[in-house]
Every structure is written in C-alpha cells, then in structure tokens.
Design a protein around this motif. Structure first.
Motif, PDB file in Angstrom:
ATOM      1  N   MET B   1     -14.170  -1.370   1.797  1.00 34.18           N
ATOM      2  CA  MET B   1     -12.834  -1.745   1.322  1.00 34.18           C
ATOM      3  C   MET B   1     -12.715  -3.252   1.145  1.00 34.18           C
ATOM      4  N   ARG B   2     -12.460  -3.660  -0.077  1.00 34.07           N
ATOM      5  CA  ARG B   2     -12.353  -5.102  -0.349  1.00 34.07           C
ATOM      6  C   ARG B   2     -10.944  -5.431  -0.842  1.00 34.07           C
ATOM      7  N   SER B   3     -10.679  -6.688  -0.936  1.00 38.19           N
ATOM      8  CA  SER B   3      -9.328  -7.093  -1.326  1.00 38.19           C
ATOM      9  C   SER B   3      -9.010  -6.521  -2.715  1.00 38.19           C
ATOM     10  N   GLU B   4     -10.031  -6.396  -3.531  1.00 43.79           N
ATOM     11  CA  GLU B   4      -9.852  -5.841  -4.871  1.00 43.79           C
ATOM     12  C   GLU B   4      -9.297  -4.412  -4.804  1.00 43.79           C
ATOM     13  N   ASP B   5      -9.841  -3.631  -3.874  1.00 45.40           N
ATOM     14  CA  ASP B   5      -9.385  -2.248  -3.730  1.00 45.40           C
ATOM     15  C   ASP B   5      -7.920  -2.215  -3.315  1.00 45.40           C
ATOM     16  N   ILE B   6      -7.604  -3.075  -2.362  1.00 48.76           N
ATOM     17  CA  ILE B   6      -6.218  -3.148  -1.902  1.00 48.76           C
ATOM     18  C   ILE B   6      -5.317  -3.516  -3.079  1.00 48.76           C
ATOM     19  N   ALA B   7      -5.786  -4.488  -3.846  1.00 49.47           N
ATOM     20  CA  ALA B   7      -4.997  -4.960  -4.992  1.00 49.47           C
ATOM     21  C   ALA B   7      -4.690  -3.799  -5.939  1.00 49.47           C
ATOM     22  N   LYS B   8      -5.704  -3.046  -6.278  1.00 47.90           N
ATOM     23  CA  LYS B   8      -5.521  -1.913  -7.186  1.00 47.90           C
ATOM     24  C   LYS B   8      -4.499  -0.937  -6.626  1.00 47.90           C
ATOM     25  N   LEU B   9      -4.711  -0.542  -5.373  1.00 50.53           N
ATOM     26  CA  LEU B   9      -3.830   0.432  -4.744  1.00 50.53           C
ATOM     27  C   LEU B   9      -2.383  -0.065  -4.692  1.00 50.53           C
ATOM     28  N   ALA B  10      -2.234  -1.360  -4.549  1.00 50.68           N
ATOM     29  CA  ALA B  10      -0.876  -1.900  -4.435  1.00 50.68           C
ATOM     30  C   ALA B  10      -0.318  -2.285  -5.800  1.00 50.68           C
ATOM     31  N   GLY B  11      -1.156  -2.199  -6.785  1.00 45.85           N
ATOM     32  CA  GLY B  11      -0.693  -2.543  -8.122  1.00 45.85           C
ATOM     33  C   GLY B  11      -0.462  -4.030  -8.330  1.00 45.85           C
ATOM     34  N   VAL B  12      -1.262  -4.857  -7.660  1.00 48.74           N
ATOM     35  CA  VAL B  12      -1.158  -6.309  -7.848  1.00 48.74           C
ATOM     36  C   VAL B  12      -2.566  -6.874  -8.053  1.00 48.74           C
ATOM     37  N   SER B  13      -2.675  -8.186  -8.076  1.00 45.65           N
ATOM     38  CA  SER B  13      -3.995  -8.791  -8.239  1.00 45.65           C
ATOM     39  C   SER B  13      -4.562  -9.222  -6.890  1.00 45.65           C
ATOM     40  N   ARG B  14      -5.836  -9.531  -6.879  1.00 40.80           N
ATOM     41  CA  ARG B  14      -6.456 -10.014  -5.638  1.00 40.80           C
ATOM     42  C   ARG B  14      -5.733 -11.267  -5.148  1.00 40.80           C
ATOM     43  N   SER B  15      -5.348 -12.095  -6.081  1.00 40.98           N
ATOM     44  CA  SER B  15      -4.662 -13.336  -5.701  1.00 40.98           C
ATOM     45  C   SER B  15      -3.476 -13.032  -4.801  1.00 40.98           C
ATOM     46  N   THR B  16      -2.692 -12.071  -5.239  1.00 38.70           N
ATOM     47  CA  THR B  16      -1.497 -11.746  -4.476  1.00 38.70           C
ATOM     48  C   THR B  16      -1.849 -11.181  -3.108  1.00 38.70           C
ATOM     49  N   VAL B  17      -2.843 -10.330  -3.076  1.00 33.80           N
ATOM     50  CA  VAL B  17      -3.275  -9.792  -1.784  1.00 33.80           C
ATOM     51  C   VAL B  17      -3.625 -10.950  -0.863  1.00 33.80           C
ATOM     52  N   SER B  18      -4.393 -11.865  -1.387  1.00 35.17           N
ATOM     53  CA  SER B  18      -4.798 -13.022  -0.583  1.00 35.17           C
ATOM     54  C   SER B  18      -3.569 -13.802  -0.114  1.00 35.17           C
ATOM     55  N   ARG B  19      -2.624 -13.969  -0.990  1.00 30.71           N
ATOM     56  CA  ARG B  19      -1.420 -14.717  -0.618  1.00 30.71           C
ATOM     57  C   ARG B  19      -0.676 -14.036   0.523  1.00 30.71           C
ATOM     58  N   VAL B  20      -0.646 -12.724   0.461  1.00 34.76           N
ATOM     59  CA  VAL B  20       0.026 -11.992   1.534  1.00 34.76           C
ATOM     60  C   VAL B  20      -0.714 -12.197   2.847  1.00 34.76           C
ATOM     61  N   ILE B  21      -2.023 -12.007   2.783  1.00 32.00           N
ATOM     62  CA  ILE B  21      -2.828 -12.141   3.994  1.00 32.00           C
ATOM     63  C   ILE B  21      -2.670 -13.514   4.617  1.00 32.00           C
ATOM     64  N   ASN B  22      -2.632 -14.538   3.779  1.00 32.80           N
ATOM     65  CA  ASN B  22      -2.559 -15.894   4.305  1.00 32.80           C
ATOM     66  C   ASN B  22      -1.133 -16.429   4.434  1.00 32.80           C
ATOM     67  N   ASN B  23      -0.184 -15.500   4.343  1.00 30.71           N
ATOM     68  CA  ASN B  23       1.207 -15.882   4.581  1.00 30.71           C
ATOM     69  C   ASN B  23       1.729 -16.991   3.679  1.00 30.71           C
ATOM     70  N   TYR B  24       1.395 -16.905   2.423  1.00 31.03           N
ATOM     71  CA  TYR B  24       1.935 -17.891   1.500  1.00 31.03           C
ATOM     72  C   TYR B  24       3.423 -17.638   1.342  1.00 31.03           C
ATOM     73  N   PRO B  25       4.204 -18.703   1.209  1.00 34.52           N
ATOM     74  CA  PRO B  25       5.655 -18.527   1.151  1.00 34.52           C
ATOM     75  C   PRO B  25       6.124 -17.905  -0.178  1.00 34.52           C
ATOM     76  N   ASN B  26       5.404 -18.173  -1.219  1.00 32.28           N
ATOM     77  CA  ASN B  26       5.893 -17.753  -2.534  1.00 32.28           C
ATOM     78  C   ASN B  26       5.541 -16.306  -2.911  1.00 32.28           C
ATOM     79  N   VAL B  27       5.768 -15.406  -1.985  1.00 29.17           N
ATOM     80  CA  VAL B  27       5.589 -13.982  -2.289  1.00 29.17           C
ATOM     81  C   VAL B  27       6.897 -13.276  -1.952  1.00 29.17           C
TER      82      VAL B  27
END
Lengths: 349, 349
Positions: B1-27
């Motif tokens: 399971m990679r961030s790409e898989d999560i991205a697909k399942l969530a209907g977003v891009s890897r970038s966004t997954v990464s932003r969520v994981i790293n607690n970026y404010p702009n999500v």
DNA sequence: CTGAAAGCGCTTACAG
DNA sequence: CTGAAAGCGCTTACAG
C-alpha cells in the motif's frame, strides 16, 4: 557526496559505483580498485534510506522489549534483571555482524502498533520479541506481516495449533522444564519433602513450564503439594514478598522453596531473614535465571542458569538467516539450562 | 500500500495525501477527513525510507554506549550499573515522544566509525554519547558531522577551548563536584579525619571531578591526604578490590573511604568483610551513583545519587530541540546530585 | 564489461 | 485549495 559524485571522480557511471559497493562479480579488478580508491578518499557512505528504498536491506534488527505487567513508573524494564543482559547480548551480537539495533519498549497492548509500524514502515529487516505473554492474537498479527520474526520464550504448541508456522518465524526457548526438575530433585535428594514454589506469571511460557515441572516432579516422587505452599509471585519481588509474609503468618512452613526467578528468591530470603528464619538451615531456597547478583548475596543464591547469551545470539543469527532467504521457514530452538549450586540450597539434612 | 493507492481510493492526488499526513494547514477539513478515513481503513503507513529520502526526519535517535576500557568478554556494558538505566531511560523518553532509538555499542576506537556511519548514512536525526572518555579528537570528528549531538559527562572547558561550540552540540553533566563535597563533608562532620578515596577513570570527566572535589574539600578542612589512601579503582570492581587488598596489607588504614562509584564501594566493603573489618564501625564508606543495589546490601550503602533519569530525559529533549531547528547551538546542562545516607557511612563517632 | 533509464515511495516548490 | 512534475540517492534489469 553521492554515488554520482563518486562516479564522476572515478570516471565511471553510477551503475558501476553501485556494482562495486554491492560486490557484483562482473567488475574488473582494475575498475573496482579505482572506484574503491575514490570512495575511501572521500569517506563516502551510501545513503541508507536510498538503498533501502531501492530494495536493499536496512541492516537493522528490531528489538522489542515487552513488559505489560510493569505499570510502575521509572526504571521499569532494566530494573528487571532479565531484560538488561538480553538487550546487551542482542546489541553486541548484531553489531558484530554489521547490523544496527532499533529498540522499542512495549508497555501496553496499544504499543504493539509501534512494532507493526516499524515493520510496515520498513525500518527493520526483522524483529526479536522478548518478554511476551501468551497472546496468540498478537503473534498472529505480527507473523501476518510476513517479515522475519523471532520470539523468545513462547509456547510452540500454541503456534502449531494455530498454524502460524508458515511465515518467517522462529521461537527460541530455554529448557526450563529440565532445569526445574533438576532443582526440585536436588532438593528431594537433600531430604526435603515439604517443598514450596513461588510461581511466575502463568500467562508466560517460562512461568507455566517452571510450575508444571515442579508439579510433575513432586508427583513423580510421590510428594504431596500443599496448596498453601504454592505462592503466586508473578515474577515480581514485591508480590513474592507479600505472599511469603502471608505464608509466614500461617502455621505450616515448607522446608524448601523453589522460586521461579531470582528476583523473587532474593526477595523471599529477605523476608525470611526479617522473621529470623535462617537460609538454608531452616528453609532452603533455589532460584531461577542465575542473575549476576546471585553470586554476591548472603547467602549466595543457588539457581538454575538461563542461557541468556546463547539465546540472544541464536535469535540474532536466526533473523539474519531468515533475512537472507525469501523461503518461509519455521524453526525452534531450545537451549539447555544448568543447576548452579551455591549456599542457599544447603547440603544434606 | 503506497500513498498513490490511498490517493486513488480517496479520489485525490498523492500531493494531497502527503499534505494530510504532514498536517499541512491548507487542506479543507472535508478532504482531510476523507483521506484520513482511507488511511485508517487500510492501516497505511508511509514508508519511512521514502520520507527520509525526500527530506523528512528519520524520527530515530542514535544511542552510543562507549566502553573502551571494558575489554572483558561477555556481559560488558550492561553488567555495568551505569549504562543499563541510562539505556532504559533514553529509550523510554524517546519512545514516548514518538522516536525510535538505534543502539550501537563502542568497544574500540575503530568502532567510532560506526557512529560516524550512522550519521553519514542518515540513519538518525541525532545522537547521544554516553561513557566517552576525554578524547577531543573524536568529539571534534563527530561534531564536524554537524548533526545534533549530545554528550553525557564531558568536560565543557575542553570543548570551549577547542572552539567546538558552534555546531549542534549539547553537553549534559551531573554536579559530581558538589555531590562529592557533600559526601566528604558529611564524613568530616562525623568526626573523620583520615579519609581515603577510591578514584574512577581519570580520563573521564566524572572521574576527575570526583577526585578533585575530594582533594579540594580535604584541603579546605586542612586535612592531609595520605598518598596511600588514594586508590586507583578505575571505576572497576576488580581493580578496586585489588587496590583495597594492597592497602590492607600495609599498616595504616583510613577511618572512612569515599568510593567514586557504588560498584567499587560495594567491592571494597566485601574485601573489608573478608578481613573482618566492620563497616561502618571500623571504616565508614560512601559510594557514588546510588545504583539500585545500594539499598539492598548489608550494610545498606550510603551514596551520592546521580540524576540518571533526568539526564537521559534532558538528552533526548535536547536532541529533539536541535532536530527541530537548523540554527547551530551549543548548550550545557548540569543536574544536581544528592547525598543519600544509609548505613555504610555510620553515625557520629 | 558498462551506461542510460526506470523505479523504489515519498515531499514540495510551482503553477494554476 | 490542488494536481503534475521534479527530485531525494540509490539499485538493477535491459540493451549493447
């Protein structure tokens, strides 16, 4: 400094640098020497994360020390005379073989997530579990990760029954049963008939084995086991002391006591002394583990020696073996114990 | 399971997954929740190596236990009552803060390469050194790596003199000088005038401090220091015992002895007992470190308590602080000791 | 025997 | 607010 820099300086490609580092056979001696020279000169070290990401091993072994019952704050794990030598031996052996050791302590059932994480985040090539209680759920979860796993002190029959023997799993035990039998039979040979026991955690393989061996040996010699002579010490000094005090409050006392670990043995000797009871003259005591301290107390403690160093060494070796192959395997090792007689067990009565 | 898989399942891009994981404010909250849900469901754990490679921290602290004098085989480090609690405290504190601990033992000067490697291979965010002897060369080499480094028990003046105070360096000591003064002055207050000392390794900061404090205190109270009363125990039980036996062979004996660590204190008490000399009646003894065992021996050992737990905690905290900032910094911490009086020091004579 | 290229699984400016 | 793309520093089929 990256492999690319080395490549440029040596006048080759990164591919070749990588081949040299990984000891590929198809590199002419001349090229190899040339590249190695540049590497040496610049103290180059390949980035471990990049290597791991590209599929290489991490050269790191996880060591997970589990202490679910130790809820007390402060020196919890290493105050226990069982873990410290273990940690040392594992670190030493692994270091000597070029592996790093990643340590994590587990104090609660949730902490097991940390173990899973270490595996899933690919931080380690394999892991060693020490101090686990019987909990087949957790063993299953961990073995389902399908990474090399060595468990110290666990009941194999349980693993076989659950068919968990098809991953990369190894179990390493000591022959606690035999060791306990030797201890009890020694006491019997000295003339003791009223022999008590201070039990360890019963949800622990070694705890169970030591108790079962005591029971079996008593039965074999047709000696009766008095209920009041069976104390539940839970491998803890404090609990053992409390139980011993209770026993002392009652009329009848055994003439010998086998304690399932040295911490408890030492603890009950202290209590005995408080009450003016002489060891071994009035009550003989034998412990288990043969911790460092055993040879330095008054009286010196007789004990069954646990092959801690050999066990840790075997554990590391097993991990390394399993890392080396992708074949699933299940193996088991049971190392011999040894009865070490000192003063606390006394002589013929 | 990679961030790409999560991205697909969530209907977003890897970038966004990464932003969520790293607690970026702009999500937006909605997106965050959606992604987190998928992550939870699939027990996704980002690959630690990929993260580190992309520039994130490793969330791992290196702990290097140095034991250059311990050439003996077998239980070397952890048989020493100094390291074990240290290791435990560091692991505990680091774990509690979400860090893993990478342990490596150093038995020879060459082994220091392993420390450098751990840094250069980027395996760790920072490192803690414990048990180091005065060796400014090595400190320089390590601090030149420019990674967060905490040294336990080291002479700061040396570091300042060498201008090594501009990296990411921290030194954590205990107030051994004060502790020793307290011990010696206590003995003096009890009426002792002939006070001996068993010294520790003199190429160690704590070894030197404890000796210097003894000397200064004796001088301050105008008491003479007899050469024969100064024993070189090198922090080792065996050496201390040997030296004590030599002293016993001579005519004159001190009425009190300060030992630079508890291992040596206990060892000389044993030797004293062998020779029928009572402690504290004939010779009073005070140790240093206040190891676990101190309260369980006969007689119970008076000792200067080392703030081991606080020191390890501070060390971990320092590392984490330094990891958090790229500003170079040099800091120093010296934690208080405490004289713990038990039986071996005796009372007024 | 050796290099160019793809890929490992992330993060993060960049552009929109 | 968000995606496409470049980049982190290696390894390893692939092609020659």
């Amino acid at each position: 400094m990256r492999s690319e820099d080395i490549a440029k300086l040596a006048g080759v490609s990164r591919s070749t640098v990588s081949r040299v580092i990984n000891n590929y056979p198809n590199v002419p001696e001349e090229t190899r020497v040339k590249v190695l020279k540049v590497i040496e000169e610049h103290h180059y070290e390949p980035n471990s994360f990049a290597r791991a990401l590209a599929g290489k091993r991490t050269d790191t072994i996880g060591l997970f020390a589990i202490s679910l019952s130790g809820k007390n704050i402060g020196n919890r794990i290493y105050q226990n005379n069982y873990f410290a030598p273990f940690v040392e031996a594992v670190v030493d052996t692994a270091n000597a073989k070029g592996f790093y050791v990643l340590i994590h302590t587990v104090y609660s059932r949730e902490d097991f997530q940390k173990i899973k994480q270490a595996f899933m985040q690919k931080r380690i090539d394999g892991g060693i579990l020490v101090g686990i209680q019987e909990d087949i759920e957790i063993v299953r979860e961990l073995s389902d990760l399908n990474a090399p796993l060595v468990i110290i002190d666990y009941d194999i029959t349980e693993i076989l029954a659950e068919r968990l023997d098809k991953g990369h799993l190894a179990v390493i035990n000591s022959k606690d049963y035999d060791g306990t039998v030797a201890a009890i039979e020694h006491l019997i040979a000295l003339g003791h008939q009223e022999i008590g026991i201070v039990c360890g955690e019963q949800n622990t393989y070694s705890g169970k084995e030591r108790y079962t061996a005591y029971l079996d040996t008593m039965r074999k010699h047709e000696l009766t086991v008095k209920d009041s002579f069976v104390l539940n010490g839970h491998f803890s000094k404090q609990r053992a002391a409390t139980e011993m005090r209770k026993l002392l409050a009652s009329k009848e006392l055994p003439t010998a006591i086998f304690a399932s670990n040295d911490d408890m043995a030492l603890s009950i000797i202290e209590v005995l002394h408080e009450h003016g009871i002489r060891v071994p003259e009035q009550i003989a005591v034998i412990g288990f583990d043969d911790i460092d301290l055993a040879s330095r107390t008054v009286p010196k403690l007789s004990s069954v020696k646990l092959p801690l160093y050999e066990m840790s060494k075997a554990a590391v070796q097993k991990i390394i073996d399993m890392v080396g192959t992708s074949e699933p395997s299940f193996s088991t090792l049971s190392l011999p114990t040894e009865l070490v007689l000192r003063e606390s067990s006394g002589s013929k009565r």
